[in-house]
Scaffold this motif. Structure first.
Motif, short mmCIF file in Angstrom:
data_model
loop_
_atom_site.label_atom_id
_atom_site.label_comp_id
_atom_site.label_asym_id
_atom_site.label_seq_id
_atom_site.Cartn_x
_atom_site.Cartn_y
_atom_site.Cartn_z
N ASP A 69 1.15 4.01 -3.01
CA ASP A 69 0.83 5.41 -2.72
C ASP A 69 1.80 6.36 -3.42
O ASP A 69 1.48 7.53 -3.63
N GLY B 49 0.81 -1.21 0.00
CA GLY B 49 0.00 0.00 0.00
C GLY B 49 0.85 1.26 0.00
O GLY B 49 0.57 2.21 -0.74
N GLN C 208 -3.78 5.98 -0.07
CA GLN C 208 -4.68 5.31 0.87
C GLN C 208 -4.11 5.32 2.28
O GLN C 208 -4.84 5.18 3.25
N ASP D 145 -5.69 13.47 5.87
CA ASP D 145 -5.81 13.72 4.43
C ASP D 145 -5.64 15.21 4.15
O ASP D 145 -4.92 15.60 3.23
N MET E 53 -10.65 9.91 1.85
CA MET E 53 -10.24 8.60 2.38
C MET E 53 -11.35 7.61 2.12
O MET E 53 -12.46 7.79 2.27
N CYS F 126 -8.76 14.97 -2.26
CA CYS F 126 -8.61 13.53 -2.06
C CYS F 126 -9.45 13.14 -0.85
O CYS F 126 -9.43 13.81 0.16
N ARG G 78 -8.97 10.55 9.93
CA ARG G 78 -8.49 10.28 8.58
C ARG G 78 -8.66 11.51 7.70
O ARG G 78 -7.81 11.83 6.88
#
Length: 99
Positions: A41, A37, A48, A84, A99, A97, A80
């Motif tokens: 990214d 992940g 993520q 972000d 989450m 963006c 989150r």
């Protein structure tokens, strides 16, 4: 610091950074899942896992996970969103963006 700890222990100790193994254990995923992940990214506009980074150096990947951002992210949707927003601040390419 022993390698594995709970989220509450992490909140109490607050080291500057944690290992992929520590983060994966707290998340309930395998270290390989988190490795992949973080690597992915680096190739997408809206990561993520905005609490960490993966960098390929001399053919090998190195990882960094910021404890404060990880804790906020683990605390749920509001945390989150805050992480972000921290990630997106001042970066027009990443604004919006979710989450």
């Amino acid at each position: 610091m022993r390698d594995m700890m709970t989220l509450n222990e992490l909140k109490a100790k607050r080291p500057t950074k944690i290992t992929v193994n520590q983060a994966a254990a707290i998340m309930g995923v395998t270290p390989r899942y988190l490795h992949m992940g973080l690597q992915q990214d680096t190739q997408i506009p809206c990561p993520q896992f905005p609490f960490g980074a993966a960098v390929k150096m001399s053919g090998r990947w190195s990882y960094y996970i910021n404890t404060a951002r990880f804790i906020k992210w683990m605390d749920g949707p509001l945390g989150r969103e805050e992480v972000d927003n921290d990630f997106n601040q001042g970066d027009a390419e990443h604004v919006g963006c979710a989450m």
